[in-house]
Structures are given as C-alpha cells and as structure tokens.
Design an enzyme around this catalytic site. Structure first.
Site, PDB file in Angstrom:
ATOM      1  N   GLU A 189       0.832  -1.214   0.000  1.00 49.19           N
ATOM      2  CA  GLU A 189       0.000   0.000   0.000  1.00 49.19           C
ATOM      3  C   GLU A 189       0.863   1.259   0.000  1.00 49.19           C
ATOM      4  O   GLU A 189       0.531   2.245  -0.659  1.00 49.19           O
ATOM      5  CB  GLU A 189      -0.979   0.004   1.184  1.00 49.19           C
ATOM      6  CG  GLU A 189      -2.047  -1.082   1.127  1.00 49.19           C
ATOM      7  CD  GLU A 189      -2.821  -1.151  -0.192  1.00 49.19           C
ATOM      8  OE1 GLU A 189      -2.984  -0.115  -0.855  1.00 49.19           O
ATOM      9  OE2 GLU A 189      -3.249  -2.266  -0.560  1.00 49.19           O
TER      10      GLU A 189
ATOM     11  N   HIS B 264       0.175  -1.695  -9.972  1.00 48.27           N
ATOM     12  CA  HIS B 264       0.327  -3.146  -9.852  1.00 48.27           C
ATOM     13  C   HIS B 264       1.299  -3.654 -10.908  1.00 48.27           C
ATOM     14  O   HIS B 264       1.419  -3.091 -11.991  1.00 48.27           O
ATOM     15  CB  HIS B 264      -1.034  -3.837  -9.979  1.00 48.27           C
ATOM     16  CG  HIS B 264      -1.865  -3.663  -8.750  1.00 48.27           C
ATOM     17  ND1 HIS B 264      -3.223  -3.492  -8.757  1.00 48.27           N
ATOM     18  CD2 HIS B 264      -1.490  -3.606  -7.439  1.00 48.27           C
ATOM     19  CE1 HIS B 264      -3.649  -3.351  -7.512  1.00 48.27           C
ATOM     20  NE2 HIS B 264      -2.621  -3.401  -6.698  1.00 48.27           N
ATOM     21  N   CYS B 265       2.005  -4.705 -10.539  1.00 52.39           N
ATOM     22  CA  CYS B 265       3.130  -5.177 -11.343  1.00 52.39           C
ATOM     23  C   CYS B 265       3.009  -6.687 -11.482  1.00 52.39           C
ATOM     24  O   CYS B 265       2.594  -7.362 -10.542  1.00 52.39           O
ATOM     25  CB  CYS B 265       4.413  -4.791 -10.593  1.00 52.39           C
ATOM     26  SG  CYS B 265       5.907  -5.513 -11.239  1.00 52.39           S
TER      27      CYS B 265
ATOM     28  N   CYS C 207       7.120  -9.628  -7.407  1.00 47.27           N
ATOM     29  CA  CYS C 207       7.256  -8.279  -6.849  1.00 47.27           C
ATOM     30  C   CYS C 207       6.189  -8.018  -5.791  1.00 47.27           C
ATOM     31  O   CYS C 207       5.067  -8.515  -5.887  1.00 47.27           O
ATOM     32  CB  CYS C 207       7.076  -7.283  -8.008  1.00 47.27           C
ATOM     33  SG  CYS C 207       7.100  -5.555  -7.525  1.00 47.27           S
TER      34      CYS C 207
ATOM     35  N   CYS D  31      10.418  -5.463  -7.260  1.00 46.35           N
ATOM     36  CA  CYS D  31      11.232  -5.986  -8.354  1.00 46.35           C
ATOM     37  C   CYS D  31      12.149  -4.853  -8.826  1.00 46.35           C
ATOM     38  O   CYS D  31      11.991  -3.703  -8.395  1.00 46.35           O
ATOM     39  CB  CYS D  31      10.340  -6.477  -9.501  1.00 46.35           C
ATOM     40  SG  CYS D  31       9.548  -5.149 -10.419  1.00 46.35           S
TER      41      CYS D  31
ATOM     42  N   CYS E 172      10.212  -1.771 -10.323  1.00 45.93           N
ATOM     43  CA  CYS E 172       9.504  -0.955  -9.317  1.00 45.93           C
ATOM     44  C   CYS E 172      10.501  -0.251  -8.392  1.00 45.93           C
ATOM     45  O   CYS E 172      10.294   0.898  -7.990  1.00 45.93           O
ATOM     46  CB  CYS E 172       8.555  -1.818  -8.499  1.00 45.93           C
ATOM     47  SG  CYS E 172       7.135  -2.396  -9.446  1.00 45.93           S
TER      48      CYS E 172
HETATM   49 ZN   LIG Z   1      -2.545  -2.768  -4.801  1.00 44.30          ZN
HETATM   50 ZN   LIG Z   2       7.395  -4.674  -9.658  1.00 44.88          ZN
END
Ligand SMILES: [Zn+2]
Ligand SMILES: [Zn+2]
Length: 192
Positions: free
Chosen positions: A144, A153-154, A158, A177, A180
C-alpha cells in the site's frame, strides 16, 4: 529532510503488532532514506464507518478520515492499521487501500490503510502462525505504501503484484522488483 511515514492505529488491538511492523519497515526502507514512527494517539473506529449489512467497515471513508484528522500535521505519508474487516466499492473485501498521490488534495497528507483481520490464520480456522501473520502485515504495508509512491500493480515477482487472495500475498516477495525499485528511487529523488 528526512521523510517519515507515520503509523496510525485505528481502533483497539495489541500495540506490539505496530511496534514489530515499524521495526521491519525501517529495515525494508532504509536504503530509500525513509523512516517510520508510530502516532501516539489512536483514532477510534466510528459507527458511521460501519456497514451493518455487510458487517464490514468502509475503507474509503476511514482513509479519508485519517487524512482529514491529520491535515495540520506535515506528515510525509500515513499508514492506518486496523483490526476489522474492510470493503471498498464493489469488492467483497480488501486487504488495504491507498490514496492516489497524483490527486493530492490541498494540504491533506497522502494516506494508506491496511486491515490485519484476514491476515491471521485463525480467520480461516487454521492454527495460529505468528511469523506468517507478521510477514503478511509487512507485505500489505509495503504494497500500500508503494501505491502512495505512485507505483502501480506489477506482474513481476514483486511486492506490487495484486493480491486477490491470501495465497497471492503469500506467493509474492516482500521486495520490489528491479523495475519498481527503480521507479520508486526516481520518484523519491524527484520529490521536493
Ligand atoms: Zn494494490
Ligand atoms: Zn514490480
């Protein structure tokens, strides 16, 4: 300027959960030069945020309340933690929710919220597992907070991977990751 994320307890639960979370977050965000502190006074849960038909609390309304409550404070970020089941919009439940940092309103601080209720094995009538519970709380908190730092979102391995179920949470790492991680670094570097 040191950036401090404030951990805000909402309603009643064992404070040691917050202390443990704080210490773990300090470790995880050390390289980003972000520090964590616990807000002294807890914010009470209010009946107006409770949906008696769903028997859940409204995450969006609590999230706004935290930001409103703390608007005079020059907080970098706030993470609210509560021990009640929460919902948001059409979703049956959410583990957490975060404000979009792109739509920062006036002087309101950017807040995120997590519920620890569904992170306990006991919730699913399984034997208590404290280590697993703490790891889940940490993961939801990092996820969060990631959103409050503009991360989306990824799909990599991750922490920013979307969790639809507890299994999703358990299957993702507590780390960002590489992609990110780099986005987070550059976002923080470009903040004033
Ligand atoms: Zn989320
Ligand atoms: Zn990521």
């Amino acid at each position: 300027m040191q950036r401090i994320v404030y951990l805000q307890q909402i309603g009643d639960f064992n404070e040691s959960i917050l202390l443990r979370l704080k210490n773990q977050l300090i470790g995880e965000f050390k390289e980003f030069d972000i520090s964590f502190e616990i807000v002294k006074d807890e914010i009470p849960l209010e009946e107006s945020d409770y949906d008696s038909t769903r028997r859940q609390y409204n995450a969006t309304s609590i999230l706004n309340k935290i930001a409103y409550h703390l608007q005079e404070k020059q907080y970098f970020r706030i993470l609210g933690i509560l021990n009640e089941d929460i919902f948001s919009g059409s979703l049956n439940f959410v583990f957490g929710l975060a404000m979009n940092p792109n739509v920062k309103i006036l002087s309101f601080p950017i807040a995120a919220l997590i519920s620890i209720t569904r992170l306990r094995e006991d919730f699913y009538r399984r034997p208590t597992n404290n280590a697993l519970f703490e790891l889940r709380v940490l993961k939801e908190a990092i996820h969060e907070l990631g959103h409050t730092f503009r991360l989306k979102h990824c799909n990599n391995y991750c922490i920013m991977k979307f969790s639809n179920s507890l299994r999703d949470t358990d299957n993702k790492p507590k780390k960002f990751c590489e992609s990110c991680h780099n986005k987070l670094k550059s976002y923080l570097n470009h903040l004033e």
